[in-house]
Design an enzyme around this catalytic site. Structure first.
Site, PDB file in Angstrom:
ATOM      1  N   HIS A 267      -3.531  -5.615   1.090  1.00 47.30           N
ATOM      2  CA  HIS A 267      -3.282  -6.085   2.443  1.00 47.30           C
ATOM      3  C   HIS A 267      -3.695  -7.659   2.901  1.00 47.30           C
ATOM      4  O   HIS A 267      -4.637  -7.938   2.338  1.00 47.30           O
ATOM      5  CB  HIS A 267      -4.015  -5.109   3.455  1.00 47.30           C
ATOM      6  CG  HIS A 267      -3.600  -3.694   3.441  1.00 47.30           C
ATOM      7  ND1 HIS A 267      -2.450  -3.295   4.026  1.00 47.30           N
ATOM      8  CD2 HIS A 267      -3.918  -2.704   2.862  1.00 47.30           C
ATOM      9  CE1 HIS A 267      -2.347  -2.156   3.878  1.00 47.30           C
ATOM     10  NE2 HIS A 267      -3.402  -1.514   3.230  1.00 47.30           N
TER      11      HIS A 267
ATOM     12  N   CYS B  79       0.874  -1.102   0.018  1.00 50.93           N
ATOM     13  CA  CYS B  79       0.044   0.016   0.103  1.00 50.93           C
ATOM     14  C   CYS B  79       1.055   1.211  -0.020  1.00 50.93           C
ATOM     15  O   CYS B  79       1.568   1.738  -0.926  1.00 50.93           O
ATOM     16  CB  CYS B  79      -0.982   0.136   1.157  1.00 50.93           C
ATOM     17  SG  CYS B  79      -2.279   1.069   1.219  1.00 50.93           S
TER      18      CYS B  79
END
Length: 502
Positions: free
Chosen positions: A451, A346
């Site tokens: 994630h 991310c």
């Protein structure tokens, strides 16, 4: 075991876990109680009115959408065998700086609340919090509620929306937990109880001593003296549990236990920048045999690392500036040049690219580390969704992931794509998951928006040829701990109160 069906009528019985301090053990004890009540046959939900954390999960939202909640409530829901949803954590504060947090109400970012002075925010958000709790009580037999900080922070009492205001609204049976390993536990318990108004004291039904070392019989006569002063019994003495198996909610993992037992074959360093987010997703790495996980804030702490991970960030440009100030940019570049594995997740992916472009004032402009030929553009709209995909033709050091199915979640503002000028010159990143993952030509630098990679058993098997302790095993151990360490009379009364008509 499948999710239990409702066995009571009327609003759910509420049990609340309060703490004398932050870090007393509220989150994991709430998780343990969620599993224990579920094991007794009740339909159980967790609840925390307000959580402040940059560890968040994507869960079921309202009207069929998706939204964010604190990771602790996500794990508590799984322990309760319930579908995680935004009602379980109606207000989430995600710190962006020391004096500013992004406000997420019922799973969605609220710019109006984010810009509002925090002392004036309480009355605006309380109706949504109360409604979420009432709705959960209508759907479940038991709601296990987690408080925040201490309920006796008297400077905050007038604007409280997470501790005793919630307890009064639900008429919850409250447990007050203190970390006895820190010292002063009996004074903390008595002082907290004494500072509460009389009607709120009446809701405190039991004291819990957490992280006790040694022979519990040596505590006498303190619990009896405390009960004589307050009328509240000590219902549990919980031994030191460094390895309860859940991620730490409010910081990096305890460095006293950084890896599983056995000979170490893989050393993984995670850069611990100031606004690190979603660090809980690396907890499984702690439990893989032969893997040692450590946190790094200086170049010296990267020495000897086989992998370097750049995790998520709530302030990517600011954390990238911090990384450069520490000299970590050069250390990461040298590691990559030697063929060492680098993983960016991310915000970490965004840092690995050529540039951060921010024309909307979302995060900030900055040159990237230049390890992937990508550019990230920030926009006001936030991507919040669960994702499922399969890795394509992964090459080089990460080739074990080729063809591996993965699932996880996305939470980010930026959108990332190939750098146009570099792509025109033939310097492109290999896209492994459409819009989700890329790697460099050499194959040792991998960046992804997804994630939760290491929470997938197939991924751990592919990368390490081993498995970590599963969440289900963690939850079962926590539930069994309630039977082992709580007074039998309390357990009997807890079951009876949950079954009582309301």
């Amino acid at each position: 075991m499948t999710a239990p069906q409702r066995i009571t009528s009327g609003p759910a019985h509420c049990v609340m876990v309060l703490g004398t301090t932050s870090g007393a053990g509220k989150s994991w004890l709430t998780t343990a109680l969620c599993r224990w009540y579920s094991d007794q046959g009740f339909k159980v939900a967790p609840f925390k009115a307000q959580n402040m954390s940059n560890n968040a999960r994507v869960v079921a939202g309202q009207q069929g959408g998706e939204g964010e909640v604190g990771s602790a409530q996500y794990f508590q829901a799984l322990a309760a065998r319930a579908e995680p949803e935004v009602r379980m954590n109606p207000l989430l504060l995600k710190p962006e700086a020391d004096t500013r947090s992004q406000v997420v109400l019922l799973g969605q970012v609220s710019q109006a609340l984010t810009e509002m002075p925090w002392r004036g925010r309480s009355e605006h958000v309380w109706p949504a919090i109360a409604q979420a709790l009432d709705d959960l009580r209508a759907d479940y037999d038991v709601v296990v509620i987690e408080g925040a900080g201490s309920p006796a922070e008297i400077n905050l009492h007038a604007s409280d929306i997470v501790n005793m205001r919630v307890a009064r609204h639900a008429q919850a049976d409250c447990l007050l937990v203190s970390d006895i390993d820190r010292g002063g536990a009996f004074a903390h318990l008595y002082g907290t109880w004494a500072l509460l108004p009389e009607d709120e004291r009446a809701l405190i039904k039991g004291f819990v001593l957490n992280k006790f070392r040694g022979d519990a019989s040596l505590l006498a006569p303190a619990p009896e003296m405390l009960q004589a002063l307050t009328g509240v019994p000590t219902v549990a003495v919980i031994p030191m549990l460094w390895e309860h198996g859940l991620p730490e909610e409010d910081g990096v993992f305890d460095d006293r236990s950084r890896g599983a037992a056995g000979a170490v074959h893989t050393r993984i360093a995670v850069l611990a920048y100031p606004r690190i987010s979603n660090l809980d997703e690396f907890q499984p790495l702690k439990n893989v045999p032969g893997v040692r996980l450590q946190w790094a804030r200086t170049p010296a702490e990267l020495q000897g690392a086989d992998w370097i991970i750049l995790p998520g960030s709530k302030a990517t440009a600011a954390d990238l500036a911090w990384l450069r100030a520490q000299g970590l940019d050069q250390a990461v570049a040298e590691h990559a040049a030697r063929g060492g594995r680098v993983l960016g997740v991310c915000g970490g992916l965004q840092m690995l690219g050529e540039a951060l472009v921010d024309t909307h004032g979302i995060d900030g402009n900055a040159p990237g580390l230049g390890l992937l030929p990508l550019v990230t553009a920030f926009a006001p709209d936030k991507t919040v969704r669960r994702a499922r995909s399969t890795f394509g033709a992964v090459q080089g050091a990460w080739s074990a992931l080729a063809g591996c199915p993965v699932q996880g979640y996305e939470i980010h503002h930026g959108q990332t794509a190939q750098h146009p000028a570099m792509a025109a010159a033939g310097d492109v990143a290999l896209e492994l998951l459409p819009g989700l993952a890329w790697q460099n030509a050499a194959g040792n630098v991998l960046g992804l928006y997804l994630h939760g990679l290491f929470e997938d058993a197939q991924v751990l098997q592919a990368l390490f040829g081993a498995q970590a302790r599963t969440l289900e095993q963690v939850f079962q151990g926590l539930g069994q701990g309630i039977d082992q360490h709580f007074d039998p009379a309390w357990r009997a009364a807890a079951r009876a109160a949950a079954r009582a008509p309301r």
